[in-house]
Write a protein that holds these residues in place. Structure first.
Motif, short mmCIF file in Angstrom:
data_model
loop_
_atom_site.label_atom_id
_atom_site.label_comp_id
_atom_site.label_asym_id
_atom_site.label_seq_id
_atom_site.Cartn_x
_atom_site.Cartn_y
_atom_site.Cartn_z
N TYR A 107 46.60 46.66 37.38
CA TYR A 107 45.89 46.23 38.60
C TYR A 107 44.67 47.14 38.71
O TYR A 107 44.75 48.22 39.29
CB TYR A 107 46.83 46.41 39.80
N ILE A 139 47.04 53.43 45.85
CA ILE A 139 48.11 53.75 44.92
C ILE A 139 48.28 55.27 44.87
O ILE A 139 47.41 56.01 45.32
CB ILE A 139 47.83 53.23 43.47
N PHE A 172 35.83 53.67 44.21
CA PHE A 172 34.70 53.32 43.35
C PHE A 172 33.85 54.52 42.96
O PHE A 172 33.04 54.44 42.03
CB PHE A 172 33.85 52.19 43.95
N ILE A 194 34.21 57.13 38.73
CA ILE A 194 33.57 56.45 37.59
C ILE A 194 34.38 56.66 36.30
O ILE A 194 34.88 57.75 36.05
CB ILE A 194 32.11 56.93 37.46
N1 MTE Z 1 34.05 52.73 36.79
C1 MTE Z 1 33.36 51.84 36.07
N2 MTE Z 1 32.64 52.26 35.01
N3 MTE Z 1 33.36 50.50 36.34
C2 MTE Z 1 34.04 50.01 37.43
O1 MTE Z 1 34.01 48.79 37.68
N4 MTE Z 1 35.46 50.53 39.36
C3 MTE Z 1 35.72 51.55 40.38
C4 MTE Z 1 36.25 52.85 39.77
N5 MTE Z 1 35.50 53.21 38.58
C5 MTE Z 1 34.77 50.93 38.23
C6 MTE Z 1 34.77 52.30 37.87
C7 MTE Z 1 36.64 51.10 41.41
S1 MTE Z 1 36.03 49.93 42.47
C8 MTE Z 1 37.89 51.61 41.58
S2 MTE Z 1 38.83 51.22 42.94
C9 MTE Z 1 38.48 52.49 40.57
O2 MTE Z 1 37.62 52.70 39.43
C10 MTE Z 1 39.77 51.87 40.08
O3 MTE Z 1 40.44 52.71 39.18
P1 MTE Z 1 41.79 52.21 38.51
O4 MTE Z 1 41.52 50.88 37.89
O5 MTE Z 1 42.15 53.25 37.49
O6 MTE Z 1 42.81 52.10 39.62
#
Ligand code: MTE
Length: 319
Positions: free
Chosen positions: A81, A146, A237, A240
C-alpha cells in the motif's frame, strides 16, 4: 488487492482523465497485456510480499527513540500500500511496477554548501553510521497512517561528515529518475525527478532518519530503496524515496507537491490536526488495518521532541 474505502481521500482524485488513461497503457505494457494488475496479483511472486523473505541487515540495534506500545503494521501492509508515483499512482502499483528497478550500483552525492563533498556508493549506504531500528508512526497527508519499524541512521550523522558551511540553511533532496523504468511526468501527473527539502535544523534533528531498511531487511523497491528520508512529525510526502542527491543550500528549496499546489501542500507540512487540507479534515486518520478512525496528534505525536523547532511561528501560516 486493497480496495479503497470511500472515507479515504487522494490528491490523484483530481487527475485528468487523459493522464489516467495514458498511465493505464503504461501499466499494461509493463505487467503484460493480458495479465494486467489483477492477474499479476495472482502470480507466485506476489505471494512473497506476504512474508519477509530477504536476509536480515547485520548489526542493527534498537534505538531508544523508537515508539513503543503501538501495534506495528504488517510487512504486507507496508509493502503493498504505497505512494511512489514514479511507479504508479494507485496504492498497489508500486509493488508491481518497481520490481525490475535496479538499485545496485547506486550513487548518492552530498554536495553544495559543504566543506567535504561526498559521493557514496551502494555498499557505503549501509555504513554511514551504526544501523538502528526505529519504530515510527507515518501519517500520510491523505489521512491514513501506518506504524513502521524502519532501519537506518540519523540524517545528522551524514550531514556532520560533509561539514556544512555557515551558508547552509536548508537541505534539498532529489529522487533518482529514469524514464525507461518509471512513468513519464504526464503519466503520473507530477514532475520528475521528485524533489523535497527541509530546514537545516529539521534535517539535523535526532528523529530525522535516512532509512535503508524495514522489518530488519533492506528496503523493498516500492518503499524507496536503497535509501529514503523519514521525518516522522511531517506528512509522509516529505519522506522522499530512492534519493540520489542531497544539496545543502542557502535558500528554501522546491518540493514536488508544493510546486503543484502550494496552498494544499506547504513546505513545512508538519502533521497538524488543526489545519485541514482544503479538501478534507486532518483532525482524524485511518490507521491501516483498523476500522475506527483515530484522532491525529499534533506533530504526529512527536510534539515534545520537535515543537520547539517552530516556536514563535504561526503554524497556520507556515503549514
Ligand atoms: N518519493 C518519491 N520519489 N515519489 C513519491 O511519489 N510519495 C510520498 C513519499 N515519498 C513519493 C515519495 C508519499 S505521498 C508518501 S505518503 C510516502 O512516500 C509513502 O511511503 P511508503 O510508500 O513507504 O508508505
Amino acid at each position: 488487492m486493497l480496495i479503497r474505502k470511500p472515507s479515504e481521500y487522494r490528491w490523484s482524485d483530481t487527475t485528468p482523465r487523459e493522464i489516467y488513461q495514458k498511465r493505464r497503457e503504461f501499466i499494461r505494457t509493463l505487467s503484460g497485456a493480458a495479465a494486467g494488475l489483477a492477474g499479476a496479483a495472482a502470480m507466485p511472486w506476489a505471494e512473497s510480499l506476504q512474508a519477509q523473505t530477504g536476509p536480515k541487515l547485520p548489526g542493527v540495534t534498537k534505538s531508544p527513540l523508537s515508539d513503543t506500545g503501538e501495534k506495528l503494521n504488517s510487512f504486507k501492509d507496508i509493502t503493498t500500500y504505497n505512494n511512489f508515483y514514479e511507479f504508479g499512482t494507485q496504492k498497489e502499483e508500486p509493488a508491481v511496477l518497481s520490481r525490475g528497478f535496479k538499485t545496485n550500483p547506486w550513487t548518492l552525492t552530498i554536495e553544495g554548501e559543504v566543506a567535504k563533498k561526498k559521493v557514496l556508493g551502494y555498499d557505503d549506504l549501509f555504513k554511514i553510521a551504526p544501523l538502528e531500528e526505529r519504530i515510527y508512526r507515518m501519517r500520510c497527508v491523505e489521512a491514513w497512517s501506518i506504524v513502521v519499524p524502519w532501519v537506518g541512521v540519523p540524517l545528522a550523522a551524514l550531514l556532520k561528515q560533509v561539514e556544512p558551511t555557515s551558508k547552509a540553511q536548508y537541505v534539498a533532496f532529489e529522487t533518482h529518475y529514469s524514464r525507461s523504468s518509471m512513468l513519464a511526468p504526464d503519466e503520473a501527473g507530477i514532475n520528475f525527478p521528485y524533489v523535497e527539502g527541509l530546514r537545516l535544523d529539521e534535517a539535523m534533528h535526532p528523529l530525522t532518519m535516512l532509512a535503508v531498511g524495514l522489518y530488519g531487511e533492506k528496503l523493498p523497491n516500492q518503499n524507496g530503496a536503497p535509501v529514503r528520508l523519514v521525518v516522522p512529525w511531517k506528512y509522509g510526502f516529505k519522506g522522499i524515496k530512492s534519493i540520489t542527491r542531497i544539496r545543502l543550500v542557502e535558500k528554501q528549496p522546491p518540493s514536488t507537491w508544493n510546486l503543484i499546489n502550494a496552498r494544499e501542500y506547504g513546505f513545512y507540512s508538519n502533521v497538524n490536526p488543526q489545519v485541514d487540507h482544503p479538501r478534507w479534515t486532518q483532525a482524524t486518520e485511518r490507521r491501516l488495518g483498523e476500522i475506527f478512525r483515530k484522532k491525529t496528534l499534533p506533530f504526529n505525536g512527536y510534539a515534545d521532541q520537535v515543537a520547539s523547532l517552530y516556536s514563535g511561528m504561526d503554524l497556520r501560516k507556515f503549514y
